[in-house]
Design an enzyme around this catalytic site. Sequence first.
Site, mmCIF file in Angstrom:
data_model
loop_
_atom_site.group_PDB
_atom_site.id
_atom_site.type_symbol
_atom_site.label_atom_id
_atom_site.label_comp_id
_atom_site.label_asym_id
_atom_site.label_seq_id
_atom_site.Cartn_x
_atom_site.Cartn_y
_atom_site.Cartn_z
ATOM 1 N N LEU A 90 0.801 -1.220 0.000
ATOM 2 C CA LEU A 90 0.000 0.000 0.000
ATOM 3 C C LEU A 90 0.836 1.273 0.000
ATOM 4 O O LEU A 90 0.311 2.348 0.189
ATOM 5 C CB LEU A 90 -1.005 0.032 1.162
ATOM 6 C CG LEU A 90 -2.059 -1.058 1.150
ATOM 7 C CD1 LEU A 90 -2.940 -0.932 2.375
ATOM 8 C CD2 LEU A 90 -2.899 -1.000 -0.099
ATOM 9 N N CYS A 91 2.148 1.142 -0.164
ATOM 10 C CA CYS A 91 2.976 2.345 -0.323
ATOM 11 C C CYS A 91 4.129 2.018 -1.263
ATOM 12 O O CYS A 91 5.277 2.345 -1.003
ATOM 13 C CB CYS A 91 3.454 2.879 1.008
ATOM 14 S SG CYS A 91 4.222 1.677 2.072
ATOM 15 N N GLY A 92 3.788 1.353 -2.341
ATOM 16 C CA GLY A 92 4.789 0.890 -3.294
ATOM 17 C C GLY A 92 5.608 1.997 -3.911
ATOM 18 O O GLY A 92 6.811 1.856 -4.099
ATOM 19 N N ASN A 95 8.251 3.099 -1.383
ATOM 20 C CA ASN A 95 9.325 2.113 -1.271
ATOM 21 C C ASN A 95 10.244 2.154 -2.489
ATOM 22 O O ASN A 95 11.469 2.117 -2.362
ATOM 23 C CB ASN A 95 8.745 0.703 -1.104
ATOM 24 C CG ASN A 95 8.019 0.537 0.205
ATOM 25 O OD1 ASN A 95 8.340 1.167 1.198
ATOM 26 N ND2 ASN A 95 7.015 -0.325 0.212
#
Length: 131
Positions: A90-92, A95
């Site tokens: 949910l925070c690709g 990252n």
Amino acid sequence: MASLKDLRDRISSVQSTKKITSAMKLVAGARLKRAQIAVTSSRPYVAKMQGLINNITSSVKNIENLPKIVKGSESNKIHLIVLITSDRGLCGSFNTAMAKLATKKINELLNSNKIVKILCIGKKGYNQLKR
């Protein structure tokens, strides 16, 4: 033209697909709710981290006054890269951006004949740098 039996089978098939779709919708709703709760529960952590970072950066008025271990020197051959990413999804994009930035900095240091050590906090960043 379709027979009566074919029409009944088709109606039954559509109804069964409707039930499956509705069950999937319920499961997705439950997962979304769980993710929203996780996000709202992490807000105090984010606020505390932001306060900590602001405190550290605001206390730096003059680089010359910092301890040598923090400011370093040009003759230092060993550099430590601390990569902080998430453990889950949910925070690709975050990252990926952090991994790209770390990779760029690592390549710069390696090209200038420096020794690079990497400390990864979070599974996603570790997995991306491992590749």
